[in-house]
Motif scaffolding. Structure first.
Motif, PDB file in Angstrom:
ATOM      1  N   MET A   1       0.840  -1.180   0.000  1.00  0.00           N
ATOM      2  CA  MET A   1       0.000   0.000   0.000  1.00  0.00           C
ATOM      3  C   MET A   1       0.889   1.250   0.000  1.00  0.00           C
ATOM      4  SD  MET A   1      -2.706   1.114   2.875  1.00  0.00           S
ATOM      5  CE  MET A   1      -4.121   1.956   2.328  1.00  0.00           C
ATOM      6  N   ILE A   2       0.582   2.178  -0.855  1.00  0.00           N
ATOM      7  CA  ILE A   2       1.333   3.426  -0.946  1.00  0.00           C
ATOM      8  C   ILE A   2       0.662   4.450  -0.037  1.00  0.00           C
ATOM      9  CG2 ILE A   2       2.023   5.309  -2.460  1.00  0.00           C
ATOM     10  CD1 ILE A   2       2.066   3.295  -4.744  1.00  0.00           C
ATOM     11  N   THR A   3       1.460   5.068   0.817  1.00  0.00           N
ATOM     12  CA  THR A   3       0.937   6.130   1.668  1.00  0.00           C
ATOM     13  C   THR A   3       1.630   7.432   1.303  1.00  0.00           C
ATOM     14  OG1 THR A   3       2.575   5.697   3.385  1.00  0.00           O
ATOM     15  CG2 THR A   3       0.471   4.550   3.577  1.00  0.00           C
ATOM     16  N   ILE A   4       0.858   8.486   1.371  1.00  0.00           N
ATOM     17  CA  ILE A   4       1.391   9.810   1.081  1.00  0.00           C
ATOM     18  C   ILE A   4       1.462  10.568   2.402  1.00  0.00           C
ATOM     19  CG2 ILE A   4       1.012  11.974  -0.156  1.00  0.00           C
ATOM     20  CD1 ILE A   4      -0.488  10.370  -2.269  1.00  0.00           C
ATOM     21  N   SER A   5       2.609  11.119   2.697  1.00  0.00           N
ATOM     22  CA  SER A   5       2.787  11.825   3.965  1.00  0.00           C
ATOM     23  C   SER A   5       1.917  13.080   4.008  1.00  0.00           C
ATOM     24  CB  SER A   5       4.256  12.189   4.171  1.00  0.00           C
ATOM     25  OG  SER A   5       4.616  13.270   3.344  1.00  0.00           O
ATOM     26  N   SER A   6       1.584  13.483   5.228  1.00  0.00           N
ATOM     27  CA  SER A   6       0.792  14.706   5.395  1.00  0.00           C
ATOM     28  C   SER A   6       1.569  15.924   4.892  1.00  0.00           C
ATOM     29  CB  SER A   6       0.375  14.883   6.850  1.00  0.00           C
ATOM     30  OG  SER A   6       1.505  14.967   7.680  1.00  0.00           O
ATOM     31  N   ILE A   8       3.531  16.010   2.222  1.00  0.00           N
ATOM     32  CA  ILE A   8       3.325  16.080   0.768  1.00  0.00           C
ATOM     33  C   ILE A   8       1.924  16.590   0.460  1.00  0.00           C
ATOM     34  CG2 ILE A   8       3.127  14.706  -1.350  1.00  0.00           C
ATOM     35  CD1 ILE A   8       5.474  13.022  -0.334  1.00  0.00           C
ATOM     36  N   ILE A   9       0.942  16.161   1.222  1.00  0.00           N
ATOM     37  CA  ILE A   9      -0.427  16.646   1.009  1.00  0.00           C
ATOM     38  C   ILE A   9      -0.496  18.152   1.246  1.00  0.00           C
ATOM     39  CG2 ILE A   9      -2.804  16.549   1.897  1.00  0.00           C
ATOM     40  CD1 ILE A   9      -2.260  13.508   2.360  1.00  0.00           C
ATOM     41  N   LEU A  12       1.118  19.887  -1.647  1.00  0.00           N
ATOM     42  CA  LEU A  12       0.246  19.888  -2.825  1.00  0.00           C
ATOM     43  C   LEU A  12      -0.883  20.911  -2.687  1.00  0.00           C
ATOM     44  CD1 LEU A  12       0.128  16.067  -3.612  1.00  0.00           C
ATOM     45  CD2 LEU A  12       1.365  17.854  -4.872  1.00  0.00           C
ATOM     46  N   ILE A  13      -1.445  21.036  -1.499  1.00  0.00           N
ATOM     47  CA  ILE A  13      -2.487  22.046  -1.265  1.00  0.00           C
ATOM     48  C   ILE A  13      -1.913  23.443  -1.489  1.00  0.00           C
ATOM     49  CG2 ILE A  13      -3.934  23.132   0.515  1.00  0.00           C
ATOM     50  CD1 ILE A  13      -4.290  20.246   1.675  1.00  0.00           C
ATOM     51  N   THR A  14      -0.739  23.681  -0.912  1.00  0.00           N
ATOM     52  CA  THR A  14      -0.067  24.959  -1.112  1.00  0.00           C
ATOM     53  C   THR A  14       0.227  25.171  -2.597  1.00  0.00           C
ATOM     54  OG1 THR A  14       0.907  24.899   1.090  1.00  0.00           O
ATOM     55  CG2 THR A  14       2.004  26.295  -0.523  1.00  0.00           C
ATOM     56  N   GLY A  15       0.678  24.108  -3.245  1.00  0.00           N
ATOM     57  CA  GLY A  15       0.981  24.182  -4.671  1.00  0.00           C
ATOM     58  C   GLY A  15      -0.235  24.493  -5.520  1.00  0.00           C
ATOM     59  N   ILE A  16      -1.376  23.919  -5.142  1.00  0.00           N
ATOM     60  CA  ILE A  16      -2.612  24.200  -5.893  1.00  0.00           C
ATOM     61  C   ILE A  16      -2.941  25.690  -5.796  1.00  0.00           C
ATOM     62  CG2 ILE A  16      -5.120  23.845  -5.901  1.00  0.00           C
ATOM     63  CD1 ILE A  16      -4.481  20.888  -5.125  1.00  0.00           C
ATOM     64  N   PHE A  17      -2.854  26.229  -4.597  1.00  0.00           N
ATOM     65  CA  PHE A  17      -3.123  27.655  -4.409  1.00  0.00           C
ATOM     66  C   PHE A  17      -2.156  28.497  -5.245  1.00  0.00           C
ATOM     67  CE2 PHE A  17      -2.163  31.651  -2.239  1.00  0.00           C
ATOM     68  CZ  PHE A  17      -3.416  32.244  -2.252  1.00  0.00           C
ATOM     69  N   ASN A  18      -0.862  28.198  -5.127  1.00  0.00           N
ATOM     70  CA  ASN A  18       0.141  28.975  -5.873  1.00  0.00           C
ATOM     71  C   ASN A  18       0.023  28.758  -7.377  1.00  0.00           C
ATOM     72  OD1 ASN A  18       1.429  30.462  -3.850  1.00  0.00           O
ATOM     73  ND2 ASN A  18       2.561  28.670  -3.204  1.00  0.00           N
ATOM     74  N   THR A  19      -0.393  27.558  -7.784  1.00  0.00           N
ATOM     75  CA  THR A  19      -0.587  27.282  -9.208  1.00  0.00           C
ATOM     76  C   THR A  19      -1.734  28.107  -9.765  1.00  0.00           C
ATOM     77  OG1 THR A  19       0.314  25.060  -9.008  1.00  0.00           O
ATOM     78  CG2 THR A  19      -1.127  25.485 -10.904  1.00  0.00           C
ATOM     79  N   LEU A  55       3.691  30.176   3.003  1.00  0.00           N
ATOM     80  CA  LEU A  55       2.907  28.946   3.133  1.00  0.00           C
ATOM     81  C   LEU A  55       3.791  27.721   3.352  1.00  0.00           C
ATOM     82  CD1 LEU A  55       0.147  29.563   0.442  1.00  0.00           C
ATOM     83  CD2 LEU A  55      -0.164  29.479   2.926  1.00  0.00           C
ATOM     84  N   ASN A  56       4.908  27.644   2.635  1.00  0.00           N
ATOM     85  CA  ASN A  56       5.808  26.504   2.831  1.00  0.00           C
ATOM     86  C   ASN A  56       6.418  26.533   4.234  1.00  0.00           C
ATOM     87  OD1 ASN A  56       6.321  24.584   0.468  1.00  0.00           O
ATOM     88  ND2 ASN A  56       6.172  26.569  -0.526  1.00  0.00           N
ATOM     89  N   ARG A  57       6.791  27.697   4.679  1.00  0.00           N
ATOM     90  CA  ARG A  57       7.412  27.807   6.000  1.00  0.00           C
ATOM     91  C   ARG A  57       6.426  27.453   7.109  1.00  0.00           C
ATOM     92  NH1 ARG A  57       8.070  31.981   9.951  1.00  0.00           N
ATOM     93  NH2 ARG A  57       6.998  33.485   8.654  1.00  0.00           N
ATOM     94  N   LEU A  58       5.235  28.045   7.083  1.00  0.00           N
ATOM     95  CA  LEU A  58       4.295  27.872   8.181  1.00  0.00           C
ATOM     96  C   LEU A  58       3.413  26.632   8.052  1.00  0.00           C
ATOM     97  CD1 LEU A  58       3.147  31.583   8.605  1.00  0.00           C
ATOM     98  CD2 LEU A  58       4.807  30.319  10.000  1.00  0.00           C
ATOM     99  N   PHE A  59       2.920  26.360   6.863  1.00  0.00           N
ATOM    100  CA  PHE A  59       1.923  25.308   6.669  1.00  0.00           C
ATOM    101  C   PHE A  59       2.534  23.971   6.303  1.00  0.00           C
ATOM    102  CE2 PHE A  59      -1.323  23.359   3.715  1.00  0.00           C
ATOM    103  CZ  PHE A  59      -2.221  22.980   4.708  1.00  0.00           C
ATOM    104  N   VAL A  60       3.478  23.958   5.374  1.00  0.00           N
ATOM    105  CA  VAL A  60       4.024  22.692   4.888  1.00  0.00           C
ATOM    106  C   VAL A  60       5.095  22.142   5.818  1.00  0.00           C
ATOM    107  CG1 VAL A  60       5.186  21.508   2.976  1.00  0.00           C
ATOM    108  CG2 VAL A  60       3.503  23.297   2.486  1.00  0.00           C
ATOM    109  N   PHE A  61       6.125  22.928   6.061  1.00  0.00           N
ATOM    110  CA  PHE A  61       7.279  22.436   6.820  1.00  0.00           C
ATOM    111  C   PHE A  61       7.275  22.880   8.285  1.00  0.00           C
ATOM    112  CE2 PHE A  61       8.456  22.323   2.356  1.00  0.00           C
ATOM    113  CZ  PHE A  61       8.839  20.997   2.238  1.00  0.00           C
ATOM    114  N   LYS A  62       6.242  23.650   8.671  1.00  0.00           N
ATOM    115  CA  LYS A  62       5.970  24.018  10.063  1.00  0.00           C
ATOM    116  C   LYS A  62       7.159  24.639  10.790  1.00  0.00           C
ATOM    117  CE  LYS A  62       2.219  20.769  10.388  1.00  0.00           C
ATOM    118  NZ  LYS A  62       1.019  21.476  10.688  1.00  0.00           N
TER     119      LYS A  62
END
Length: 127
Positions: A1-6, A8-9, A12-19, A55-62
């Motif tokens: 089973m492939i799991t995606i880390s939180s 990466i999720i 991707l959410i941040t990326g969708i916004f920036n995209t 967003l990457n600093r606060l939301f993705v990589f905390k």
């Protein structure tokens, strides 16, 4: 089973916004302002740079504390990723004659992958 880390999720959410911001800006400047695809692309990525850092600093990589070193590494990673993006856009559009709106999608995919890896292993690995 492939799991995606939180992480990466969140990336991707941040990326969708920036995209949406970046591609929307690209599209407007290319279609309605009549700038070149390359310049429209640069403007789109430039507008998203600061929001992407926050967003990457606060939301993705905390990371709650601002680090000028991390900001410089982020900008360098962005430049590397953007050059790759621009090269793919240029090649697909100018050499393969793919319309810019589609060529930019392929370029954004490559940008997303390399920028995540640079962020994870270069920008935010330092504490």
């Amino acid at each position: 089973m492939i799991t995606i880390s939180s992480e990466i999720i969140r990336y991707l959410i941040t990326g969708i916004f920036n995209t949406l911001v970046g591609y929307g800006t690209f599209f407007v400047f290319y279609r309605f302002v009549n700038l070149s695809p390359e310049l429209s692309n640069a403007i789109g990525y430039g507008i998203g740079l600061i929001s992407a850092f926050i967003l990457n600093r606060l939301f993705v990589f905390k990371r709650t504390i601002f680090s000028f070193g991390a900001f410089l590494r982020f900008v360098l990673s962005f430049i590397i990723s953007f050059i790759l993006n621009l090269a793919i856009l240029y090649y697909f559009h100018r050499s393969l004659h793919v319309i810019p709106e589609i060529a930019q999608i392929a370029a954004m995919i490559a940008y997303t992958i390399i920028f995540y890896l640079l962020n994870k292993y270069f920008v935010w690995k330092h504490k």
